[in-house]
Write a protein that holds these residues in place. Sequence first.
Motif, PDB file in Angstrom:
ATOM      1  N   ARG A 116     -41.644   1.561 -22.907  1.00 57.83           N
ATOM      2  CA  ARG A 116     -41.453   2.343 -23.847  1.00 57.83           C
ATOM      3  C   ARG A 116     -41.457   3.800 -23.589  1.00 57.83           C
ATOM      4  O   ARG A 116     -40.788   4.504 -24.376  1.00 57.83           O
ATOM      5  CB  ARG A 116     -42.309   2.097 -25.118  1.00 57.83           C
ATOM      6  N   ASP A 117     -42.052   4.403 -22.392  1.00 54.80           N
ATOM      7  CA  ASP A 117     -42.011   5.679 -22.114  1.00 54.80           C
ATOM      8  C   ASP A 117     -40.601   6.210 -22.093  1.00 54.80           C
ATOM      9  O   ASP A 117     -40.061   7.287 -22.148  1.00 54.80           O
ATOM     10  CB  ASP A 117     -42.855   5.852 -20.905  1.00 54.80           C
ATOM     11  N   ALA A 118     -39.558   5.037 -21.518  1.00 52.28           N
ATOM     12  CA  ALA A 118     -38.251   5.564 -21.100  1.00 52.28           C
ATOM     13  C   ALA A 118     -37.650   6.082 -22.426  1.00 52.28           C
ATOM     14  O   ALA A 118     -36.494   6.781 -22.278  1.00 52.28           O
ATOM     15  CB  ALA A 118     -37.322   4.479 -20.609  1.00 52.28           C
ATOM     16  N   LEU A 119     -38.073   5.548 -23.698  1.00 49.82           N
ATOM     17  CA  LEU A 119     -37.558   6.041 -25.057  1.00 49.82           C
ATOM     18  C   LEU A 119     -37.893   7.587 -25.480  1.00 49.82           C
ATOM     19  O   LEU A 119     -37.313   8.067 -26.409  1.00 49.82           O
ATOM     20  CB  LEU A 119     -37.998   5.045 -26.072  1.00 49.82           C
ATOM     21  N   ALA A 120     -38.646   8.178 -24.698  1.00 47.26           N
ATOM     22  CA  ALA A 120     -39.324   9.411 -25.202  1.00 47.26           C
ATOM     23  C   ALA A 120     -38.232  10.349 -25.522  1.00 47.26           C
ATOM     24  O   ALA A 120     -38.421  10.824 -26.725  1.00 47.26           O
ATOM     25  CB  ALA A 120     -40.315  10.128 -24.283  1.00 47.26           C
ATOM     26  N   GLU A 121     -37.349  10.665 -24.601  1.00 45.91           N
ATOM     27  CA  GLU A 121     -36.490  11.699 -25.039  1.00 45.91           C
ATOM     28  C   GLU A 121     -35.535  11.145 -26.257  1.00 45.91           C
ATOM     29  O   GLU A 121     -35.398  12.157 -27.052  1.00 45.91           O
ATOM     30  CB  GLU A 121     -35.513  12.219 -23.906  1.00 45.91           C
TER      31      GLU A 121
END
Length: 294
Positions: A116-121
Amino acid sequence: MSHPPAEISLTAEQVDRLIAAQHPSRRGTLELVAHGWDNDLFRLGDELAVRLPRRAAAAELVEHEQRWLPLLAPRLPVPVPTPVAVGVPDGDYPWAWSIVPWFTGHPAIADDPADRDALAEQLAEVLVALHEPAPADAPANPFRGVPLAARDEAMRTRLAPHPVLLAAWTDALAAPPWAGPPLWLHGDLHPGNVLVDGATVTAVIDFGDITAGDPAADLSAGWLFFTAAGRERFRAQLGARYDAASWRRARGWAAAFAGAVVGIPESGFAGLAEHVRRELAADEGAGSEEPRPS
């Protein structure tokens, strides 16, 4: 603890009768795909879904979506479930209901937090677009976006068995309150309400708790979604928009969410509560740090 019991249970046949009576051009094959906390969701054909409250407490929330999403959707960078048709009480069904787009993807709660870190931006950009001053007639919500002191008595009782969560709540309560104008809030921004396909956000859903108030309620997503690495990216993307006090309050809102769902096994909520507990424990004392520049 489990989902609240349904006050009305609908079959596909009953939903089809509602559609036939009010929006006959929208009729199609129906498949029940979710018994949510507040609503039942039926897929309608290939491109639509029908969302119907299953208990009286949710009926007003659907009306909030019907009223406000058409106004907010054009400025948001991802799709949201703006109704394409609105249903009204009919026969044995007493509440408003909606026909909405069907979105591809799956709830982010099913993914590992590191993924889910890839969704941060992307998630940060949703909040940049959403967190604008709200009008005076925005929906009131006594549970979301309010001053933390208004929720303290109830939350201390709930969080007492969970020292890490209680510590985060106590620290958040000591932070200066939001002093800006009430901003638009999603109100329930957790990984079950964000649909993803790989590393792409395909939709943000369930705006029933939409309200105006302290943006820290939505900033709690930093702990609900991400690991420390993703949270740093989330905060960096938001830049200097929010001060250190806002991030301290956001930790408190994350603790409140975890305390509410810690005993709910359905749909991964118990696992999500444990993720939040771990993240709050790992960064204990870091809530007041300013985000690093991007």
